[in-house]
Design an enzyme around this catalytic site. Structure first.
Site, PDB file in Angstrom:
ATOM      1  CD  GLU A  99     -10.795  -4.223   2.843  1.00  0.00           C
ATOM      2  OE1 GLU A  99     -10.345  -3.812   3.921  1.00  0.00           O
ATOM      3  OE2 GLU A  99     -10.389  -5.229   2.258  1.00  0.00           O
ATOM      4  CG  ASP A 100      -8.378   0.472   0.654  1.00  0.00           C
ATOM      5  OD1 ASP A 100      -9.046   0.324   1.699  1.00  0.00           O
ATOM      6  OD2 ASP A 100      -7.279  -0.060   0.474  1.00  0.00           O
TER       7      ASP A 100
END
Length: 710
Positions: free
Chosen positions: A76-77
């Site tokens: 996600e990051d």
């Protein structure tokens, strides 16, 4: 600060060194991937995945779950993808990370559709690997522990979704340690002042009652020792949210909540549990109706224990829980105990049973997902399904079925099997006939009576408590509506085609295929359903099917095209009766094709028809009644009567004698002598209504009767 070496030391208690090295490698990989990223508190971001892995270590989760915890925010990051993780750490870990990374924040107030879609992804990920939700719960728990750096509005939003979803999932999976902490942290974020006051009150009460609590604990332990029963007595206190809910629901101040403190007795085997129960009941009198045997009948999440409430010294109620060490581990860890026992290379029936029940629950979620019309409907079903089960009923063969509080016979039928629910018509409760809407109580034995042609009733949706039943009923009604709409659509289209002296069956296949492509319809059934539901106009489709050029004059209709459509009043879900004029069999009626609803029947005198003739003349057509059965239709009447005692009883007697029912009655006093009675009757047809009105007119005090309907 807690470090990876500290975690490795803890993992040495139950994991081999090669697996610990893999966990450390995942940490260093995450540390590099999140390099430069910081949390709102200012700490390096990697402290979060390390803390999540530490929570999982408390539950003795396997090394793949711990690796996924380290890597759960990488996809996600950072710019690293699932494939790269799979190459580095293996496909199972990559699948876990992928599953967890898709679980974005869920609320029911903002961006509802997107968040409901994310919830569906979570269910699919859980169906492949139950460890996904355990990693997610640990992630949410650490986020709740570190809410302090966020804005107050964001704190409340995260706390609300935690309370509504994640705490309930933890409860459903039996992970009590995480559930209690999630609930208390959410309560503190949502109601900080109330939480602080209750916390201080509990601390104060503990001080005041310390002597009493110690005395009770010592007397319980002494009784066990005197009887030679092995068991340890430990004191416990209810968590903050539980106390707050009790104060709120019972409308009592804290001082009147006596059972804030309780006791837990941990012993070696099930036989000793029941022997200890006899000892404590002999020591203190039990409160009637407060004993629950969750050992013989476990909760849906696998929880097992004996619960009893006793009258202590000074009348103070004492809550006592009695369980084995294995049951204690299950109560705290729930489904996670499955991996706890696996770590010890042993299989345990309680843990295995809990895991099997959890998988069955997720399977039920998938079934609801297939039946749901969209993600919002699915999330509604799931939210209802997350309430705890606390009713236990039996099939005729003695099988136990777990249902939530407030469940009815219909819920039980769908719990047994969807087909049984769809075809149920009646029920026997403890061998006595009972209606389907009957609310169930623990200990009852139910036998469902079915019929081959029976169908669910829309009214059932008001009488069910389980998500499975509600989802299955809606699915069946939707299918039923589509079937009936297709049948109605065929009638309407054939009526329109009769103007060209043909029918759907006589048309060449290429003509139908061309129109389906032109209208972007999947097949003939989709086209007929759209016509039956009013989304397409039959005569427009008919012109296209017979290739009548736009603007060309239409031939004079044959007699068959001018004949009205016959209705009986029992067509089902695609023919509805207008509430503005309340048509009855025998009235002259007109049909209006309303988009998404089907045919709405109006009386020819209805004032709303003028507007419909102006706006949608092509959607109006003649209807005619065929022989009508025993179905009842509502019809409102207005009576002007002389005010007198016993008026309602006299009117009810007349209506009942005429084989009709009163659905609603309102009386308004016009003056001291005259009253206006608004009466809604359920009658069979126009003739039946005429007979009732005639009988009412014969009453001396009735001066005027009017049938209402604009």
């Amino acid at each position: 600060m807690f470090t990876i070496d500290d975690l490795a030391d803890r993992l040495g208690g139950y994991l081999p060194q090669d697996e610990i090295q893999q966990v450390k490698r995942a940490f260093y990989y995450a540390e590099q991937a999140h390099d430069g990223q910081r949390r709102r508190s200012g700490e390096p971001y990697v402290t979060h995945p390390l803390a999540v892995a530490n929570i999982l270590a408390n539950m003795h989760m396997d090394h793949q779950s711990l690796m996924a915890a380290m890597l759960h925010d990488v996809i996600e990051d950072t710019g690293i993808g699932k494939q790269a993780l799979g190459e580095q750490f293996g496909q199972p870990v990559a699948e876990l990370v992928d599953g967890v990374s898709k679980l974005t924040q869920i609320t029911f107030e903002d961006k509802a559709v997107a968040q409901a879609e994310n919830f569906q992804k979570m269910v699919l990920a859980m169906s492949r690997d139950m460890r996904v939700i355990i990693v997610k719960l640990a992630d949410r728990l650490h986020n709740m522990r570190t809410l302090g750096a966020l804005r107050p509005d964001k704190k409340r939003r995260i706390a609300r979704e935690t309370l509504e979803i994640y705490a309930r999932i933890a409860s459903r999976l039996g992970i009590n340690t995480i559930r209690v902490e999630l609930e208390d942290l959410s309560f503190q974020a949502l109601h900080p002042m109330r939480s602080e006051r209750i916390k201080r009150a509990v601390a104060s009460a503990r001080g005041h009652r310390r002597a009493s609590i110690r005395q009770i604990q010592d007397s319980l332990q002494k009784s066990l020792d005197d009887e030679g029963l092995k068991g340890s007595v430990v004191g416990r206190q209810k968590h903050l949210l539980s106390i707050y809910r009790k104060m709120r629901d019972q409308r009592k101040p804290f001082a009147e909540i006596m059972d804030v403190f309780g006791f837990r007795i941990i012993t070696q085997d099930v036989d000793t549990c029941y022997r200890i129960l006899g000892v404590v009941h002999n020591l203190y009198k039990p409160v009637p109706g407060r004993f629950k045997d969750y050992i013989a009948i476990p909760k849906a999440n696998g929880y097992q224990s004996l619960h009893t409430t006793l009258f202590g010294a000074g009348g103070m109620p004492i809550e006592v829980q009695i369980r084995t060490r294995e049951m204690e581990a299950m109560a705290n860890n729930g489904i996670a105990a499955h991996w706890l026992y696996k770590a010890g290379q042993t299989e345990h029936p309680i843990a295995e049973g809990s895991h099997a029940r959890a998988r069955a629950w997720v399977k039920g979620l998938l079934e609801m997902q297939r039946h749901a019309g969209d993600s919002l409907e699915f999330i509604e079903h799931v939210k209802n399904d997350l309430f705890p089960d606390d009713i236990y009923v039996f099939t005729p063969k003695g099988d136990i079925r777990e249902l939530p509080q407030g469940a009815t016979v219909i819920d039980f039928a769908y719990n047994v099997h969807t087909d049984i629910g769809n075809r149920c018509i009646a029920c026997r409760i403890d061998r006595h006939l009972a209606p389907l809407s009957t609310r169930l109580e623990s200990g009852q034995t139910l036998e469902i009576i079915t019929a081959p042609g029976a169908k669910p009733n829309p009214a059932w949706l008001n009488n069910v408590a389980t998500a499975k039943a509600r989802s299955a009923i809606r699915h069946a009604l939707k299918h039923q509506q589509q079937t009936e709409a297709a049948q109605l659509g065929r009638r309407l289209l054939n009526k329109a085609l009769s103007a060209y002296e043909t029918s759907l069956e006589e048309l060449p296949d290429e003509a139908l295929d061309g129109v389906l492509r032109e209208l972007d319809m999947a097949d003939e059934d989709a086209l007929l359903t759209a016509i039956g539901l009013g989304s397409r106009v039959a005569h427009v489709v008919a012109r296209r099917l017979v290739a009548v050029p736009e603007g060309a004059s239409q031939n004079v209709e044959p007699p068959s095209a001018r004949e009205p459509i016959m209705i009986s009043g029992a067509e089902g879900m695609v023919i509805k009766y207008a509430r503005c004029c309340h048509p009855l069999p025998g009235d002259k009626v007109v049909g209006h094709l309303s988009a998404g609803k089907g045919i709405v029947v109006h009386r020819t005198k209805c004032r709303n028809l003028a507007e419909l003739r102006r706006d949608d003349p092509e959607k109006l057509f003649a209807l005619s009644w065929v022989d009508q059965g025993d179905e009842d239709f509502p019809v409102p009447l207005r009576l002007e009567v002389e005010s007198r005692r016993g008026l309602v009883a006299e009117l009810a007697s007349v209506v009942t004698d005429a084989d009709a029912n009163i659905e609603r009655i309102d009386i308004e006093e016009r003056d001291a002598r005259l009253s206006i009675v608004s009466l809604t009757l359920a009658v069979h047809n126009r003739g039946h209504l005429a007979r009732i009105i005639k009988r009412l007119r014969n009453l001396s005090h009735v001066s005027k009767i009017s049938r209402l309907g604009n």
